[in-house]
Design a protein around this motif. Structure first.
Motif, PDB file in Angstrom:
ATOM      1  N   ARG A 186     -16.837 -25.451  35.185  1.00 23.20           N
ATOM      2  CA  ARG A 186     -18.184 -26.022  35.173  1.00 23.20           C
ATOM      3  C   ARG A 186     -18.156 -27.536  34.955  1.00 23.20           C
ATOM      4  O   ARG A 186     -19.043 -28.254  35.417  1.00 23.20           O
ATOM      5  N   VAL A 187     -17.142 -28.026  34.246  1.00 22.47           N
ATOM      6  CA  VAL A 187     -17.068 -29.464  33.953  1.00 22.47           C
ATOM      7  C   VAL A 187     -15.920 -30.161  34.676  1.00 22.47           C
ATOM      8  O   VAL A 187     -15.809 -31.391  34.619  1.00 22.47           O
ATOM      9  N   GLN A 188     -15.057 -29.395  35.365  1.00 19.21           N
ATOM     10  CA  GLN A 188     -13.873 -29.987  35.987  1.00 19.21           C
ATOM     11  C   GLN A 188     -13.844 -29.834  37.510  1.00 19.21           C
ATOM     12  O   GLN A 188     -13.206 -30.625  38.196  1.00 19.21           O
ATOM     13  N   SER A 189     -14.531 -28.841  38.046  1.00 18.08           N
ATOM     14  CA  SER A 189     -14.445 -28.534  39.474  1.00 18.08           C
ATOM     15  C   SER A 189     -15.313 -29.497  40.287  1.00 18.08           C
ATOM     16  O   SER A 189     -16.545 -29.448  40.237  1.00 18.08           O
ATOM     17  N   ARG A 190     -14.676 -30.352  41.053  1.00 15.99           N
ATOM     18  CA  ARG A 190     -15.398 -31.381  41.793  1.00 15.99           C
ATOM     19  C   ARG A 190     -16.304 -30.782  42.872  1.00 15.99           C
ATOM     20  O   ARG A 190     -17.368 -31.331  43.168  1.00 15.99           O
ATOM     21  N   ALA A 191     -15.909 -29.658  43.433  1.00 20.65           N
ATOM     22  CA  ALA A 191     -16.734 -29.009  44.455  1.00 20.65           C
ATOM     23  C   ALA A 191     -17.996 -28.397  43.860  1.00 20.65           C
ATOM     24  O   ALA A 191     -18.925 -28.068  44.589  1.00 20.65           O
ATOM     25  N   PHE A 192     -18.035 -28.254  42.551  1.00 21.50           N
ATOM     26  CA  PHE A 192     -19.240 -27.819  41.851  1.00 21.50           C
ATOM     27  C   PHE A 192     -20.038 -29.021  41.335  1.00 21.50           C
ATOM     28  O   PHE A 192     -21.263 -29.079  41.471  1.00 21.50           O
ATOM     29  N   LEU A 193     -19.333 -29.995  40.793  1.00 22.10           N
ATOM     30  CA  LEU A 193     -19.986 -31.132  40.148  1.00 22.10           C
ATOM     31  C   LEU A 193     -20.682 -32.064  41.120  1.00 22.10           C
ATOM     32  O   LEU A 193     -21.766 -32.581  40.835  1.00 22.10           O
ATOM     33  N   PHE A 194     -20.048 -32.307  42.264  1.00 16.02           N
ATOM     34  CA  PHE A 194     -20.482 -33.392  43.135  1.00 16.02           C
ATOM     35  C   PHE A 194     -21.103 -32.911  44.442  1.00 16.02           C
ATOM     36  O   PHE A 194     -20.891 -33.506  45.497  1.00 16.02           O
TER      37      PHE A 194
END
Length: 416
Positions: A267-275
């Motif tokens: 939730r805080v590290q996965s760039r495909a989720f964050l951005f």
């Protein structure tokens, strides 16, 4: 500079795939679907039996799913216009994560805008250049892209070969650093099932985590449609599972399930989720409505009908002389069929020509050409739905019967 790039692009053999109507009418790509998807659909101005869609349970267009999407559309609009981290989370997103975790029997789940994003985002977040990943050579492209993005060492093994898996796993462990094993539950091209009990045993013995891509298995296999791991009784022994809503659940998006700490880290590290922007609420609502159906007795009946249809079509193709892979047979003697049927052809040009012949006979199938499959292993790929009637399937078999006469050399070898 742009001219140099365009010149290189013009030399690519893939470019012809983008221009089927201008370049080669045999090419099976970018055909125009003119109505809602179903067991038969209007393509390029004519109705054709649809054997190329992952709408496995026939839920696309189901009134209950459509109504849920419409209500979310009226409430939240057409998009969230932001990432989940910022303004992109609604009660629907949280509810779907809770429902998916409960459905899969896991502690937590995380939604992604697509199944591709789920694999890329999970794998690239969990691994670094000092690590190693052991993958089946038949794994989906999103898995391979996630490995590349992570920078980890890539160690593929020959498809479903446990001796080769064991060798690659030992090599990965000897390399040092972290190790992750990633396989498909149902392989999207071959349509066969991973040898998951053996994979789990070896991973457990060597204390290596296992991620299983259940994209083509959720809604289809296992108790309450939770996938191939559950169908084989090893779902409690798998560390992480990935799935999609864009196939059997008739929506958009993907998910990862697993331990709470792992999901919180993504939730805080996965760039495909964050951005990236959050999944549209209408699609989240559609997934929730489909999931409710999948978890009901109706869902089990649809899955049963789907696999019955797949068996009927597979047997019919074999009787016509086509090679069609037999389903996995469990130790109990029970078969574990899937909705994907691969008909090997070999040559790309011949495959494209056969595809066109079927298309002209009112049957749409997928044509898997290089680089989607290894060079020389092109195939016709059929995907069955629960809502196909015997008339639909018989029409397809009649077309394949005529194809068998047109291309007799494509018959299965004697004895198969």
């Amino acid at each position: 500079m742009i001219q140099d790039i365009l010149q290189r692009a013009a030399a690519s053999p893939r470019l012809r795939y983008a221009r089927p109507h201008d370049a080669d009418e045999r090419l099976p790509y970018f055909r125009i679907q003119e109505e809602r998807g179903g067991p038969a659909v209007r393509l390029d101005g004519a109705e054709r039996v649809m054997l190329g869609s992952s709408n496995y349970l026939g839920l696309n267009g189901d009134p209950r799913v459509t109504q849920a999407a419409e209500e979310a559309l009226r409430t939240y609009g057409t998009a969230m216009n932001g990432s989940r981290v910022m303004n992109g989370t609604t009660p629907l997103h949280l509810r779907l994560e809770e429902e998916v975790a409960d459905w899969m029997g896991e502690a937590a789940a995380l939604l992604y805008p697509s199944g591709y994003d789920a694999n890329v985002g999970c794998i690239s977040a969990l691994l670094s250049p000092g690590d190693a990943v052991v993958c089946d050579a038949g794994d989906h492209a999103s898995i391979l892209d996630g490995v590349r993005l992570s920078g980890a060492r890539f160690l593929p093994f020959q498809h479903n070969r446990m001796d080769r898996f064991r060798a690659m796993l030992d090599r990965a462990i000897a390399h040092g650093g972290g190790v992750l094993v990633v396989v498909d539950g149902i392989y999207s091209m071959e349509g066969d099932v991973a040898r998951l009990p053996e994979l789990v045993q070896l991973c457990t013995e060597r204390r290596v985590p296992l991620l299983v891509d259940e994209a083509h298995a959720v809604g289809v296999l296992g108790p309450q449609g939770t996938g191939s791991c559950a169908a084989l009784g090893i779902d409690g022994d798998v560390d992480l599972r990935m799935g999609t809503f864009s196939k059997a659940l008739a929506a958009c998006g993907g998910f990862i399930t697993g331990p709470t700490d792992a999901i919180d880290f993504l939730r805080v590290q996965s760039r495909a989720f964050l951005f990236t922007a959050a999944t549209a609420p209408a699609s989240v609502a559609a997934a929730l409505a489909s999931l409710e159906i999948v978890r009901s007795q109706e869902g089990a009946q649809r899955a049963q009908q789907l696999l019955s249809n797949a068996g009927y079509l597979r047997r019919g193709l074999a009787e016509l002389g086509f090679e069609a892979r037999e389903p996995l047979r469990l130790d109990s003697g029970q078969e574990l069929p899937t909705p994907i049927i691969a008909v090997p052809v070999g040559d790309d040009e011949l495959t494209a020509t056969m595809w066109r012949s079927l298309y002209d006979k009112g049957v749409y199938v997928n044509a898997a050409l290089h680089p989607a499959v290894p060079q020389g292993r092109a195939q016709l790929r059929l995907a069955v739905m629960a809502t196909h009637t015997r008339d639909h399937l018989d029409h397809a078999l009649d077309a394949f019967g005529k194809l068998r006469v047109e291309f007799p050399a494509t018959a299965a070898p004697e004895g198969e």
